[in-house]
Motif scaffolding. Structure first.
Motif, PDB file in Angstrom:
ATOM      1  N   ALA A   1      -1.576   4.642   3.968  1.00  0.00           N
ATOM      2  CA  ALA A   1      -1.130   4.782   5.361  1.00  0.00           C
ATOM      3  C   ALA A   1       0.086   3.897   5.635  1.00  0.00           C
ATOM      4  CB  ALA A   1      -2.266   4.426   6.315  1.00  0.00           C
ATOM      5  N   ALA A   2       0.092   2.702   5.061  1.00  0.00           N
ATOM      6  CA  ALA A   2       1.220   1.786   5.275  1.00  0.00           C
ATOM      7  C   ALA A   2       2.487   2.271   4.599  1.00  0.00           C
ATOM      8  CB  ALA A   2       0.862   0.400   4.758  1.00  0.00           C
ATOM      9  N   LEU A   3       2.338   3.128   3.582  1.00  0.00           N
ATOM     10  CA  LEU A   3       3.489   3.630   2.847  1.00  0.00           C
ATOM     11  C   LEU A   3       4.104   4.875   3.480  1.00  0.00           C
ATOM     12  CD1 LEU A   3       1.941   3.120  -0.658  1.00  0.00           C
ATOM     13  CD2 LEU A   3       4.082   2.061   0.082  1.00  0.00           C
ATOM     14  N   ALA A   4       3.394   5.517   4.370  1.00  0.00           N
ATOM     15  CA  ALA A   4       3.902   6.734   5.000  1.00  0.00           C
ATOM     16  C   ALA A   4       5.192   6.433   5.758  1.00  0.00           C
ATOM     17  CB  ALA A   4       2.853   7.305   5.945  1.00  0.00           C
ATOM     18  N   PRO A   5       6.177   7.310   5.705  1.00  0.00           N
ATOM     19  CA  PRO A   5       7.468   7.040   6.367  1.00  0.00           C
ATOM     20  C   PRO A   5       7.329   6.706   7.846  1.00  0.00           C
ATOM     21  CG  PRO A   5       7.639   8.985   4.959  1.00  0.00           C
ATOM     22  CD  PRO A   5       6.183   8.611   4.988  1.00  0.00           C
ATOM     23  N   GLU A   6       6.398   7.371   8.524  1.00  0.00           N
ATOM     24  CA  GLU A   6       6.243   7.130   9.962  1.00  0.00           C
ATOM     25  C   GLU A   6       5.657   5.751  10.274  1.00  0.00           C
ATOM     26  OE1 GLU A   6       2.740   9.727   8.540  1.00  0.00           O
ATOM     27  OE2 GLU A   6       4.924   9.623   8.233  1.00  0.00           O
ATOM     28  N   ALA A   7       5.126   5.079   9.267  1.00  0.00           N
ATOM     29  CA  ALA A   7       4.549   3.755   9.483  1.00  0.00           C
ATOM     30  C   ALA A   7       5.601   2.646   9.429  1.00  0.00           C
ATOM     31  CB  ALA A   7       3.469   3.473   8.442  1.00  0.00           C
ATOM     32  N   VAL A   8       6.819   2.990   9.022  1.00  0.00           N
ATOM     33  CA  VAL A   8       7.883   1.990   8.863  1.00  0.00           C
ATOM     34  C   VAL A   8       8.840   2.089  10.045  1.00  0.00           C
ATOM     35  CG1 VAL A   8       9.707   1.113   7.369  1.00  0.00           C
ATOM     36  CG2 VAL A   8       7.687   2.197   6.359  1.00  0.00           C
ATOM     37  N   SER A   9       8.943   1.020  10.792  1.00  0.00           N
ATOM     38  CA  SER A   9       9.786   1.037  11.985  1.00  0.00           C
ATOM     39  C   SER A   9      11.263   1.076  11.620  1.00  0.00           C
ATOM     40  CB  SER A   9       9.512  -0.203  12.841  1.00  0.00           C
ATOM     41  OG  SER A   9       9.957  -1.367  12.168  1.00  0.00           O
ATOM     42  N   ALA A  10      12.054   1.573  12.564  1.00  0.00           N
ATOM     43  CA  ALA A  10      13.505   1.587  12.371  1.00  0.00           C
ATOM     44  C   ALA A  10      14.039   0.171  12.193  1.00  0.00           C
ATOM     45  CB  ALA A  10      14.170   2.271  13.560  1.00  0.00           C
ATOM     46  N   GLU A  11      13.412  -0.793  12.862  1.00  0.00           N
ATOM     47  CA  GLU A  11      13.856  -2.185  12.753  1.00  0.00           C
ATOM     48  C   GLU A  11      13.677  -2.707  11.327  1.00  0.00           C
ATOM     49  OE1 GLU A  11      12.890  -6.576  14.711  1.00  0.00           O
ATOM     50  OE2 GLU A  11      11.904  -4.770  15.472  1.00  0.00           O
ATOM     51  N   ARG A  12      12.531  -2.383  10.718  1.00  0.00           N
ATOM     52  CA  ARG A  12      12.308  -2.827   9.331  1.00  0.00           C
ATOM     53  C   ARG A  12      13.299  -2.176   8.376  1.00  0.00           C
ATOM     54  NH1 ARG A  12       6.178  -1.524   8.344  1.00  0.00           N
ATOM     55  NH2 ARG A  12       6.684  -2.095   6.193  1.00  0.00           N
TER      56      ARG A  12
ATOM     57  N   ALA B   1       3.129  15.854  -3.700  1.00  0.00           N
ATOM     58  CA  ALA B   1       2.959  14.527  -4.285  1.00  0.00           C
ATOM     59  C   ALA B   1       2.083  13.642  -3.408  1.00  0.00           C
ATOM     60  CB  ALA B   1       4.326  13.878  -4.505  1.00  0.00           C
ATOM     61  N   ALA B   2       2.317  13.687  -2.100  1.00  0.00           N
ATOM     62  CA  ALA B   2       1.512  12.879  -1.180  1.00  0.00           C
ATOM     63  C   ALA B   2       0.052  13.316  -1.205  1.00  0.00           C
ATOM     64  CB  ALA B   2       2.082  12.970   0.230  1.00  0.00           C
ATOM     65  N   ALA B   3      -0.185  14.613  -1.267  1.00  0.00           N
ATOM     66  CA  ALA B   3      -1.563  15.103  -1.327  1.00  0.00           C
ATOM     67  C   ALA B   3      -2.236  14.669  -2.626  1.00  0.00           C
ATOM     68  CB  ALA B   3      -1.571  16.630  -1.214  1.00  0.00           C
ATOM     69  N   HIS B   4      -1.504  14.696  -3.715  1.00  0.00           N
ATOM     70  CA  HIS B   4      -2.032  14.295  -5.019  1.00  0.00           C
ATOM     71  C   HIS B   4      -2.494  12.839  -5.006  1.00  0.00           C
ATOM     72  CE1 HIS B   4      -2.194  13.350  -9.267  1.00  0.00           C
ATOM     73  NE2 HIS B   4      -1.074  12.660  -9.227  1.00  0.00           N
ATOM     74  N   VAL B   5      -1.643  11.941  -4.531  1.00  0.00           N
ATOM     75  CA  VAL B   5      -2.023  10.524  -4.569  1.00  0.00           C
ATOM     76  C   VAL B   5      -3.064  10.191  -3.508  1.00  0.00           C
ATOM     77  CG1 VAL B   5       0.159   9.849  -5.628  1.00  0.00           C
ATOM     78  CG2 VAL B   5      -0.056   9.765  -3.139  1.00  0.00           C
ATOM     79  N   THR B   6      -3.050  10.905  -2.388  1.00  0.00           N
ATOM     80  CA  THR B   6      -4.064  10.664  -1.360  1.00  0.00           C
ATOM     81  C   THR B   6      -5.458  10.989  -1.893  1.00  0.00           C
ATOM     82  OG1 THR B   6      -2.507  11.106   0.436  1.00  0.00           O
ATOM     83  CG2 THR B   6      -4.854  11.331   0.935  1.00  0.00           C
ATOM     84  N   GLU B   7      -5.540  12.020  -2.698  1.00  0.00           N
ATOM     85  CA  GLU B   7      -6.826  12.421  -3.251  1.00  0.00           C
ATOM     86  C   GLU B   7      -7.374  11.410  -4.244  1.00  0.00           C
ATOM     87  OE1 GLU B   7      -8.786  16.132  -5.828  1.00  0.00           O
ATOM     88  OE2 GLU B   7      -6.649  16.122  -5.348  1.00  0.00           O
ATOM     89  N   LEU B   8      -6.502  10.756  -4.998  1.00  0.00           N
ATOM     90  CA  LEU B   8      -6.958   9.972  -6.146  1.00  0.00           C
ATOM     91  C   LEU B   8      -6.732   8.465  -6.053  1.00  0.00           C
ATOM     92  CD1 LEU B   8      -5.691  12.292  -9.036  1.00  0.00           C
ATOM     93  CD2 LEU B   8      -8.008  12.123  -8.110  1.00  0.00           C
ATOM     94  N   TYR B   9      -5.761   8.000  -5.249  1.00  0.00           N
ATOM     95  CA  TYR B   9      -5.302   6.629  -5.406  1.00  0.00           C
ATOM     96  C   TYR B   9      -5.292   5.829  -4.111  1.00  0.00           C
ATOM     97  CZ  TYR B   9      -3.786   8.696  -9.799  1.00  0.00           C
ATOM     98  OH  TYR B   9      -3.746   9.358 -10.997  1.00  0.00           O
ATOM     99  N   SER B  10      -6.283   6.022  -3.278  1.00  0.00           N
ATOM    100  CA  SER B  10      -6.325   5.257  -2.035  1.00  0.00           C
ATOM    101  C   SER B  10      -6.913   3.868  -2.274  1.00  0.00           C
ATOM    102  CB  SER B  10      -7.171   5.982  -0.980  1.00  0.00           C
ATOM    103  OG  SER B  10      -8.546   5.909  -1.303  1.00  0.00           O
ATOM    104  N   LEU B  11      -6.480   2.943  -1.454  1.00  0.00           N
ATOM    105  CA  LEU B  11      -7.003   1.577  -1.505  1.00  0.00           C
ATOM    106  C   LEU B  11      -8.495   1.561  -1.190  1.00  0.00           C
ATOM    107  CD1 LEU B  11      -6.460  -1.485  -1.668  1.00  0.00           C
ATOM    108  CD2 LEU B  11      -5.868  -1.403   0.765  1.00  0.00           C
ATOM    109  N   GLU B  12      -8.901   2.372  -0.225  1.00  0.00           N
ATOM    110  CA  GLU B  12     -10.301   2.390   0.182  1.00  0.00           C
ATOM    111  C   GLU B  12     -11.211   2.821  -0.973  1.00  0.00           C
ATOM    112  OE1 GLU B  12      -7.626   2.715   3.612  1.00  0.00           O
ATOM    113  OE2 GLU B  12      -7.792   3.859   1.753  1.00  0.00           O
TER     114      GLU B  12
END
Length: 388
Positions: free
Chosen positions: A170-181, A360-371
């Motif tokens: 979730a932290a890596l998703a583009p929408e999670a990164v502010s314009a300021e960062r 690609a996002a669907a692939h890693v979401t299925e297999l490689y989440s922190l949770e």
């Protein structure tokens, strides 16, 4: 529910997949109501670790001399007894030998994670490496690593569990990164204009393949007038000679200014948000390959060298159909293939790029989440503690 105390041991807490996993598991333990201790020589991640509620204990666990390892074993034994440690988890070889002796002396379960592809050229090195397969449970961070353990240490085959490295998707998703960062990092890296950004996120060391990437970019510059800027983001961890050679190679191919060495990056999501393409250029096998996974989570097209666990993390033909491709893989050392893949990725039309990165996002979401990683690791702890 009984509250347990779990001790993780690692040489240092500077940067890297093993170090990041240590912090992530400590955070998960605290969130579950357990006590999390980490022993290491320290580093930049200590403050982040302690912010989770875990406790850090400073010990010289990066030392590899037999005498230092013996002293560390005694210190760990005292720590286990004074803190009521219920289970010890080792993440690197030298501290693992110390932790194995301490845990067995104190009769507490011992877990190892095989994080790397450790060099093994003789019997002495094979024995040294074998400590990572001597846990009551052995965690492999990929199927590739599990197969390696089975070949090298057959005695551990039935005690090995594959738990892939997990990332905070979730932290890596583009929408999670502010314009300021994004703006702050772009200013730090001197990025201006709209030239595509090619990103290599890796420690500056020979086996991470930055030299080959520079050569591939030089080949691309010779054969194409495409605009781009390449960022090599990573800490050289004291390998100043390598950094100097890398700068000389960049100057030698006339790409000063277009290829920039920017040092350690402490905001990976922002770095990926600025990138149009991520390249993993390693010339030796990656036991897992976190950079490729995180690029896909951030919806950035990725190219990886076809080694180690890359076929698990980056899907390409012929293993999958073209419409299931999530990136590109090229043979290490093949400068022409790398240059061609970079050119192809940068030339993608917007619709093709969006389809690729969505897969690609669907692939890693299925297999490689922190949770998932944390839940499966804590389940290993619970099983051993129930059996103890």
């Amino acid at each position: 529910m009984t509250r347990h105390t779990i001790l993780q041991v690692i040489p240092e807490l500077q940067t890297g997949g093993a170090e990041r996993t240590t912090v992530d598991i400590a955070s998960a333990l605290v969130a579950s109501g357990d006590r999390a201790l980490v022993a290491s020589a320290g580093g930049r991640l200590v403050s982040e670790l302690t912010a989770t509620g875990a406790r850090h204990v400073t010990l010289p666990l990066a030392a590899k001399s037999p005498f230092a390892m013996w002293r560390n074993a005694c210190a760990l034994k005292a720590l286990i007894r004074s803190q009521g440690v219920d289970l010890v988890h080792a993440r690197s070889r030298a501290p693992a030998w110390s932790a194995l002796w301490a845990a067995s002396t104190c009769d507490v379960p011992f877990v190892t994670t095989y994080h790397g592809i450790y060099g093994q050229t003789n019997a002495a090195k094979a024995f040294y490496n074998s400590v990572m397969a001597r846990g009551d449970a052995v965690i492999a961070n990929s199927r590739y690593t599990a197969d390696l353990i089975a070949r090298r240490h057959p005695f551990a085959r039935d005690r090995t569990t594959v738990i892939p490295r997990g990332s905070d998707l979730a932290a890596l998703a583009p929408e999670a990164v502010s314009a300021e960062r994004r703006r702050a990092l772009a200013e730090r890296w001197g990025l201006a204009g709209d030239a595509p950004v090619i990103l290599n996120l890796a420690r500056l060391t020979g086996w991470k393949g930055q030299m080959g990437l520079v050569d591939a970019l030089a080949r691309l510059a010779e054969t194409s007038d495409a605009r781009w800027t390449a960022i090599l983001a990573g800490d050289d961890q004291g390998r100043g000679d390598y950094t100097q050679k890398l700068r000389a190679r960049i100057a030698g191919v006339g790409l000063e200014g277009r290829i920039r060495i920017v040092g350690h990056c402490d905001d990976v999501p922002a770095a990926l948000a600025l990138a149009d393409l991520a390249v993993v250029a390693s010339i030796e096998p990656e036991a897992f390959g976190r950079a490729a996974v995180e690029a896909q989570a951030a919806r950035v097209p990725v190219i990886a060298t076809d080694l180690g666990a890359a076929p698990e993390t980056v899907l390409t033909p012929p293993e999958v159909a073209e419409d299931r491709r999530t990136g590109w893989r090229v043979l290490p050392g093949d400068t022409d293939a790398m240059a061609h893949a970079i050119g192809s990725a940068l030339a993608l039309e917007q619709s093709a790029r969006e389809a690729l990165t969505a897969r690609a996002a669907a692939h890693v979401t299925e297999l490689y989440s922190l949770e998932a990683m944390c839940a499966r690791t804590l389940a290993v702890y619970d099983r051993l503690l129930a059996e103890a």
